[in-house]
Design a protein around this motif. Structure first.
Motif, short mmCIF file in Angstrom:
data_model
loop_
_atom_site.label_atom_id
_atom_site.label_comp_id
_atom_site.label_asym_id
_atom_site.label_seq_id
_atom_site.Cartn_x
_atom_site.Cartn_y
_atom_site.Cartn_z
N GLY A 101 0.82 -1.20 0.00
CA GLY A 101 0.00 0.00 0.00
C GLY A 101 0.86 1.25 0.00
N LEU A 102 1.86 1.29 0.87
CA LEU A 102 2.76 2.44 0.92
C LEU A 102 3.63 2.52 -0.33
N GLU A 103 4.12 1.39 -0.82
CA GLU A 103 4.93 1.40 -2.03
C GLU A 103 4.15 1.90 -3.23
N SER A 104 2.87 1.62 -3.27
CA SER A 104 2.06 2.00 -4.44
C SER A 104 1.89 3.50 -4.57
N LEU A 105 2.15 4.26 -3.51
CA LEU A 105 1.89 5.70 -3.53
C LEU A 105 2.95 6.48 -4.28
N GLY A 106 4.07 5.85 -4.62
CA GLY A 106 5.11 6.52 -5.39
C GLY A 106 5.91 7.53 -4.61
N LEU A 107 6.05 7.32 -3.30
CA LEU A 107 6.84 8.23 -2.48
C LEU A 107 8.32 8.01 -2.72
N ASP A 108 9.14 8.95 -2.28
CA ASP A 108 10.59 8.85 -2.42
C ASP A 108 11.21 8.21 -1.19
N TYR A 109 12.38 7.64 -1.39
CA TYR A 109 13.13 7.04 -0.29
C TYR A 109 13.33 8.07 0.82
N GLY A 110 13.02 7.67 2.06
CA GLY A 110 13.23 8.54 3.21
C GLY A 110 12.10 9.50 3.50
N ASP A 111 11.06 9.50 2.66
CA ASP A 111 9.91 10.34 2.98
C ASP A 111 9.30 9.91 4.31
N ARG A 112 8.63 10.83 4.97
CA ARG A 112 8.11 10.57 6.31
C ARG A 112 6.63 10.19 6.27
N VAL A 113 6.29 9.25 7.13
CA VAL A 113 4.92 8.73 7.21
C VAL A 113 4.46 8.79 8.66
N LEU A 114 3.34 9.44 8.92
CA LEU A 114 2.80 9.52 10.27
C LEU A 114 2.16 8.18 10.65
N VAL A 115 2.43 7.74 11.88
CA VAL A 115 1.89 6.48 12.40
C VAL A 115 1.50 6.71 13.85
N PRO A 116 0.29 6.32 14.28
CA PRO A 116 -0.08 6.50 15.69
C PRO A 116 0.78 5.63 16.59
N ALA A 117 1.08 6.13 17.77
CA ALA A 117 1.91 5.37 18.71
C ALA A 117 1.15 4.18 19.28
N LEU A 118 -0.18 4.23 19.28
CA LEU A 118 -0.97 3.15 19.86
C LEU A 118 -1.42 2.20 18.75
N THR A 119 -0.56 1.25 18.43
CA THR A 119 -0.87 0.27 17.40
C THR A 119 0.17 -0.83 17.44
N LEU A 235 -3.98 2.60 -9.29
CA LEU A 235 -3.37 2.13 -8.04
C LEU A 235 -3.59 0.63 -7.88
N ALA A 236 -4.76 0.14 -8.28
CA ALA A 236 -5.05 -1.29 -8.15
C ALA A 236 -4.08 -2.11 -9.00
N LEU A 237 -3.81 -1.66 -10.22
CA LEU A 237 -2.87 -2.39 -11.08
C LEU A 237 -1.48 -2.41 -10.46
N ARG A 238 -1.06 -1.29 -9.90
CA ARG A 238 0.25 -1.23 -9.25
C ARG A 238 0.29 -2.17 -8.05
N LEU A 239 -0.78 -2.22 -7.28
CA LEU A 239 -0.84 -3.12 -6.13
C LEU A 239 -0.75 -4.58 -6.56
N GLU A 240 -1.42 -4.95 -7.65
CA GLU A 240 -1.34 -6.32 -8.15
C GLU A 240 0.10 -6.68 -8.50
N GLU A 241 0.80 -5.77 -9.16
CA GLU A 241 2.19 -6.05 -9.55
C GLU A 241 3.11 -6.12 -8.33
N LEU A 242 2.89 -5.25 -7.38
CA LEU A 242 3.74 -5.22 -6.19
C LEU A 242 3.61 -6.50 -5.36
#
Length: 435
Positions: A101-119, A235-242
């Motif tokens: 899911g994250l790879e499919s977004l086309g972000l660059d190496y080292g980009d920052r992603v917010l994640v809740p601490a409670l998980t 995005l769905a096609l990219r997810l299938e390939e990934l």
């Protein structure tokens, strides 16, 4: 004995066992011979579907086409319809769903992603596996989920993994509006929210995509497995390939002996394919999940009314806009722990009184031993940035939930009204005895 008269018709030696906690040798609230619902449960069609796979000689998506439709394709179609999206891409684990899911977004190496601490740690480690840096946020004091108030726009995050926690959905209406204004792509982590709804929209349909787990403990289970849903065709096609080594579903039916996938190869992928056995189980589970949800919600309402009258403890409550609950784990929140006690002790006490496991929620990621990227040399640049970004950050609400919460598994809520009354009796006994 607090609150108990010493005048009794019972033998003197019997009195302590009636008022003492079971963990101290007292009589438990619930008879040890009274069973609880078990999990996972085998739905009516599961055995037949699994035998169809076993004898059909096609155990995976990447095997040659035969006469019957793959359960993997059937599950993808039925789950997308159940959630309310155009596409579903099944995968082998919920963690894999987050990675692709994250790879499919086309972000660059080292980009920052917010994640809740409670998980659970996978919500953050998936970002690292995708070449990104997770940045932990605190959570809402009521829902335990990420909220706009917790989002630090100063870290210049490109995406957010929004986790719907335990039985509550995050306020996706507010978060998606924030994402639209700030350029943050919203990825829903729905591992604990199959079928949950907010303002009439299902979890997984608010963000760019929704990621699900179907691990053994989840309300929709295949032992191990997961899925990504989206309305975005590209995005769905990219997810299938990934998830299938750069291969996607073929657009024609294909002939017997040909492969179900073709090498479209617009992006390099890995093999995260769900097995046919897991897909068959999921097709069978989908046939009963709505009925199970109704039972859990009915028992939640019963339990909420019971707990309302017990001082010092409250049931976790969803966002007021939540129109459908999906209860994975049900938190009991002790706003002030009795003197000399802790959540681990309360979990042991309740387990002993009720004969089923009460346990702690996942340790917040800011203190979890499971999130230590510096232990993997290949992650060093990302790990160094992770450490730098978290220097001095505090997470008071996540820490509160981790310190003051005891949970029970959703299977407990598949029981009867009598079972809910037993839980209430145990809570009253514990609160009274420890106060």
């Amino acid at each position: 004995m607090r609150g108990i008269s010493r005048v009794s018709t019972l033998p003197a030696m019997a009195t302590p066992s009636l008022v003492s906690l079971a963990i101290d040798g007292g009589i438990p609230v619930r008879s040890p011979g009274k069973p609880w619902p078990q999990w996972p449960q085998s739905p009516p069609a599961a055995e037949r579907y699994l035998l169809d796979v076993l004898h059909g000689r096609r155990w995976t998506l990447t095997g040659p086409i035969r006469d019957s439709e793959l359960f993997e394709r059937r599950f993808a179609r039925e789950f997308a319809a159940w959630v309310g999206t155009r596409h579903c891409v099944p995968v082998d684990h919920g963690s894999s769903a987050l990675v692709i899911g994250l790879e499919s977004l086309g972000l660059d190496y080292g980009d920052r992603v917010l994640v809740p601490a409670l998980t659970w740690t996978a919500s953050a480690t998936a970002a690292l596996r995708a070449g990104l840096v997770p940045v932990l946020t605190d959570v809402d004091a009521v829902t335990g989920c990420m909220s706009p108030d917790d989002v630090d726009l100063g870290v210049d995050a490109k995406a957010a993994v929004v986790v719907h926690w335990s039985c509550c959905m995050a306020d996706m209406e507010a978060l998606t509006a924030l994402g639209d204004r700030s350029g943050i792509l919203m990825v829903e982590d729905c591992a604990q929210a199959h079928g949950a709804g907010l303002y009439g929209r299902t979890a997984g349909t608010w963000g760019r995509l929704g990621c699900f787990s179907t691990q053994q403990g989840k309300v929709l289970s295949s032992g191990e497995g997961g899925a990504v849903v989206t309305d975005d065709d590209a995005l769905a096609l990219r997810l299938e390939e990934l998830r299938a080594d750069s291969r996607s579903y073929r657009t024609d039916r294909g002939r017997c002996g040909e492969l179900e996938t073709v090498e479209t190869a617009s992006i390099m992928g890995s093999n995260f394919c769900l097995s046919e056995f897991g897909a068959a189980l999921l097709c069978a589970q989908l046939e009963v999940i709505d009925e199970q949800h109704a039972t859990r919600r009915r028992n939640y309402d019963l339990l909420a009314a019971i707990v309302e009258g017990i001082p010092g403890v409250r049931l976790h409550r969803p966002h007021p806009g939540q129109t459908q609950m999906s209860i994975y784990e049900l938190p009991f929140i002790f706003d002030e722990l009795p003197t000399g006690t802790s959540a681990p002790y309360l979990a042991r006490v309740l387990s002993a009184e009720l004969g089923t496991e009460f346990y702690l929620t996942d340790e917040p990621l800011n203190t979890s031993r499971l999130l230590r990227p510096w232990t993997k040399p290949t992650l060093r640049p990302l790990a160094d940035e992770f450490v730098r970004l978290h220097d001095g950050r505090e997470f008071p609400h996540a820490d509160f939930f981790g310190r003051n919460t005891v949970v029970t598994h959703h299977s407990t809520l598949l029981g009867t009204e009598s079972d809910m009354e037993d839980i209430g009796a145990a809570l009253r006994k514990v609160v009274r005895t420890l106060s």
